[in-house]
Design a protein around this motif. Structure first.
Motif, mmCIF file in Angstrom:
data_model
loop_
_atom_site.group_PDB
_atom_site.id
_atom_site.type_symbol
_atom_site.label_atom_id
_atom_site.label_comp_id
_atom_site.label_asym_id
_atom_site.label_seq_id
_atom_site.Cartn_x
_atom_site.Cartn_y
_atom_site.Cartn_z
ATOM 1 N N ARG A 77 44.348 28.111 49.284
ATOM 2 C CA ARG A 77 44.365 29.710 49.802
ATOM 3 C C ARG A 77 43.964 30.592 48.790
ATOM 4 N NH1 ARG A 77 48.328 29.271 52.675
ATOM 5 N NH2 ARG A 77 49.963 29.490 51.162
ATOM 6 N N LEU A 78 44.575 30.354 47.631
ATOM 7 C CA LEU A 78 44.288 31.297 46.392
ATOM 8 C C LEU A 78 42.845 31.175 45.728
ATOM 9 C CD1 LEU A 78 47.765 30.815 44.892
ATOM 10 C CD2 LEU A 78 46.769 33.107 45.522
ATOM 11 N N MET A 79 42.415 29.927 45.819
ATOM 12 C CA MET A 79 41.043 29.568 45.489
ATOM 13 C C MET A 79 40.189 30.672 46.214
ATOM 14 S SD MET A 79 41.271 25.650 44.318
ATOM 15 C CE MET A 79 39.368 25.690 44.070
ATOM 16 N N ARG A 80 40.341 30.367 47.804
ATOM 17 C CA ARG A 80 39.373 31.132 48.601
ATOM 18 C C ARG A 80 39.403 32.716 48.239
ATOM 19 N NH1 ARG A 80 40.837 27.292 53.442
ATOM 20 N NH2 ARG A 80 39.087 25.991 53.275
ATOM 21 N N MET A 81 40.684 33.080 48.250
ATOM 22 C CA MET A 81 41.039 34.487 47.935
ATOM 23 C C MET A 81 40.255 35.158 46.682
ATOM 24 S SD MET A 81 45.081 34.975 49.005
ATOM 25 C CE MET A 81 45.145 36.502 48.393
ATOM 26 N N GLY A 82 40.484 33.975 45.473
ATOM 27 C CA GLY A 82 39.951 34.451 44.470
ATOM 28 C C GLY A 82 38.518 34.743 44.398
ATOM 29 N N LEU A 83 37.585 34.178 45.480
ATOM 30 C CA LEU A 83 36.356 34.396 45.372
ATOM 31 C C LEU A 83 35.750 35.726 45.623
ATOM 32 C CD1 LEU A 83 35.057 31.242 47.512
ATOM 33 C CD2 LEU A 83 34.925 31.610 44.984
ATOM 34 N N SER A 84 36.874 36.548 46.238
ATOM 35 C CA SER A 84 36.377 38.020 46.593
ATOM 36 C C SER A 84 37.426 38.985 46.082
ATOM 37 C CB SER A 84 36.416 38.096 48.083
ATOM 38 O OG SER A 84 37.696 37.789 48.738
ATOM 39 N N GLU A 85 38.000 38.678 45.036
ATOM 40 C CA GLU A 85 38.938 39.816 44.444
ATOM 41 C C GLU A 85 38.827 39.757 42.893
ATOM 42 O OE1 GLU A 85 42.874 38.920 46.117
ATOM 43 O OE2 GLU A 85 43.067 37.142 44.845
ATOM 44 N N PRO A 86 39.029 40.765 42.390
ATOM 45 C CA PRO A 86 39.205 41.013 40.802
ATOM 46 C C PRO A 86 39.952 40.139 40.559
ATOM 47 C CG PRO A 86 39.328 43.298 41.695
ATOM 48 C CD PRO A 86 39.445 42.152 42.873
ATOM 49 N N PHE A 87 40.239 39.980 39.026
ATOM 50 C CA PHE A 87 41.019 39.130 38.333
ATOM 51 C C PHE A 87 42.412 39.672 38.222
ATOM 52 C CE2 PHE A 87 43.171 37.604 34.558
ATOM 53 C CZ PHE A 87 43.104 36.183 34.762
ATOM 54 N N THR A 88 42.420 41.042 38.349
ATOM 55 C CA THR A 88 44.084 41.281 38.160
ATOM 56 C C THR A 88 44.652 41.247 39.314
ATOM 57 O OG1 THR A 88 43.041 43.562 38.117
ATOM 58 C CG2 THR A 88 43.566 42.922 35.937
ATOM 59 N N GLU A 89 43.864 41.595 40.374
ATOM 60 C CA GLU A 89 44.467 41.453 41.693
ATOM 61 C C GLU A 89 44.928 39.958 42.061
ATOM 62 O OE1 GLU A 89 42.968 42.491 46.275
ATOM 63 O OE2 GLU A 89 42.345 43.761 44.708
ATOM 64 N N HIS A 90 43.911 39.045 41.669
ATOM 65 C CA HIS A 90 44.172 37.739 41.944
ATOM 66 C C HIS A 90 45.358 37.183 41.364
ATOM 67 C CE1 HIS A 90 43.274 33.529 43.387
ATOM 68 N NE2 HIS A 90 43.324 33.297 42.043
ATOM 69 N N VAL A 91 45.464 37.565 39.917
ATOM 70 C CA VAL A 91 46.671 37.171 39.205
ATOM 71 C C VAL A 91 48.085 37.608 39.877
ATOM 72 C CG1 VAL A 91 48.051 37.345 36.986
ATOM 73 C CG2 VAL A 91 45.469 36.684 37.023
ATOM 74 N N HIS A 92 48.049 38.778 40.480
ATOM 75 C CA HIS A 92 49.151 39.171 41.076
ATOM 76 C C HIS A 92 49.520 38.341 42.494
ATOM 77 C CE1 HIS A 92 51.966 42.315 42.808
ATOM 78 N NE2 HIS A 92 51.286 42.217 43.841
ATOM 79 N N HIS A 93 48.342 38.214 43.110
ATOM 80 C CA HIS A 93 48.417 37.205 44.338
ATOM 81 C C HIS A 93 49.233 35.999 43.951
ATOM 82 C CE1 HIS A 93 45.645 40.038 46.668
ATOM 83 N NE2 HIS A 93 46.885 40.171 47.003
ATOM 84 N N VAL A 94 48.702 35.328 42.646
ATOM 85 C CA VAL A 94 49.095 34.037 42.528
ATOM 86 C C VAL A 94 50.691 34.094 42.296
ATOM 87 C CG1 VAL A 94 49.143 32.325 40.461
ATOM 88 C CG2 VAL A 94 46.786 33.265 41.287
ATOM 89 N N PHE A 95 51.029 35.043 41.444
ATOM 90 C CA PHE A 95 52.356 35.409 41.356
ATOM 91 C C PHE A 95 53.354 35.401 42.609
ATOM 92 C CE2 PHE A 95 56.178 38.205 40.363
ATOM 93 C CZ PHE A 95 56.824 37.427 39.636
ATOM 94 N N LEU A 96 52.751 36.218 43.383
ATOM 95 C CA LEU A 96 53.332 36.254 44.774
ATOM 96 C C LEU A 96 53.471 35.132 45.698
ATOM 97 C CD1 LEU A 96 51.814 39.968 46.125
ATOM 98 C CD2 LEU A 96 54.514 39.527 44.897
ATOM 99 N N GLN A 97 52.550 34.106 45.413
ATOM 100 C CA GLN A 97 52.458 32.811 45.971
ATOM 101 C C GLN A 97 53.525 31.842 45.344
ATOM 102 O OE1 GLN A 97 50.785 31.398 48.646
ATOM 103 N NE2 GLN A 97 50.660 33.510 49.272
ATOM 104 N N LEU A 98 53.586 31.823 44.078
ATOM 105 C CA LEU A 98 54.295 31.151 43.191
ATOM 106 C C LEU A 98 55.921 31.600 43.345
ATOM 107 C CD1 LEU A 98 54.492 29.030 40.846
ATOM 108 C CD2 LEU A 98 54.443 30.864 39.229
ATOM 109 N N LEU A 99 56.393 32.600 43.763
ATOM 110 C CA LEU A 99 57.818 32.793 43.894
ATOM 111 C C LEU A 99 58.509 32.340 45.004
ATOM 112 C CD1 LEU A 99 57.928 36.777 43.084
ATOM 113 C CD2 LEU A 99 58.692 35.001 41.671
ATOM 114 N N PRO A 100 57.857 32.117 46.052
ATOM 115 C CA PRO A 100 58.525 31.302 47.220
ATOM 116 C C PRO A 100 58.329 29.740 47.016
ATOM 117 C CG PRO A 100 56.438 32.400 48.041
ATOM 118 C CD PRO A 100 56.865 32.912 46.682
ATOM 119 N N LEU A 101 57.381 29.574 46.164
ATOM 120 C CA LEU A 101 57.049 27.826 46.083
ATOM 121 C C LEU A 101 58.158 27.528 44.959
ATOM 122 C CD1 LEU A 101 53.259 27.518 45.674
ATOM 123 C CD2 LEU A 101 54.691 26.455 47.467
#
Length: 125
Positions: A77-101
């Motif tokens: 999911r994050l790889m797909r999202m990363g194709l269309s968002e800036p790096f700083t936004e993407h890193v934030h999304h990775v963090f938000l996915q990491l917390l519940p995992l």
């Protein structure tokens, strides 16, 4: 040669994967690449003989399936999202996915298996 244009996103993916010049060459000529040419252009990860194809595919699938399924799903999911968002936004999304995992049984199992030097047994929870 073909009288049509690339479907399934070819005009979107190829310039991003190969660069503008190489994508233009392939799309405008309609040339079909060999397996070795695809490997050289990094359009595929591996080329194998036809008679070993299914064994190779199953081995790769088993290697992926041996990982924590929730982490694999989140990565996809994050790889797909990363194709269309800036790096700083993407890193934030990775963090938000990491917390519940980090709160999952699989995360604990993965850490324990690593510490105990044994294969992990993931359950998707």
């Amino acid at each position: 040669k073909r009288g049509i244009l690339p479907e399934s996103g070819g005009t979107w993916f190829l310039p991003r994967m190969l660069g503008w010049e190489k994508a233009c060459e392939l799309i405008f000529t309609g040339r079909t690449l060999t397996a070795e040419e695809c490997l050289a252009e990094q359009l595929c990860a591996k080329v194998v003989p036809h008679d070993t194809l299914m064994d190779e595919a199953r081995a790769l699938a088993a290697e992926i399936a041996a990982n924590a399924p929730l982490a694999v799903q989140a990565s996809k999911r994050l790889m797909r999202m990363g194709l269309s968002e800036p790096f700083t936004e993407h890193v934030h999304h990775v963090f938000l996915q990491l917390l519940p995992l980090l709160k999952t049984e699989d995360a604990r199992e993965g850490m324990m298996a690593f510490l105990e030097k044994r294969p992990a047994e993931f359950k998707g929870r």
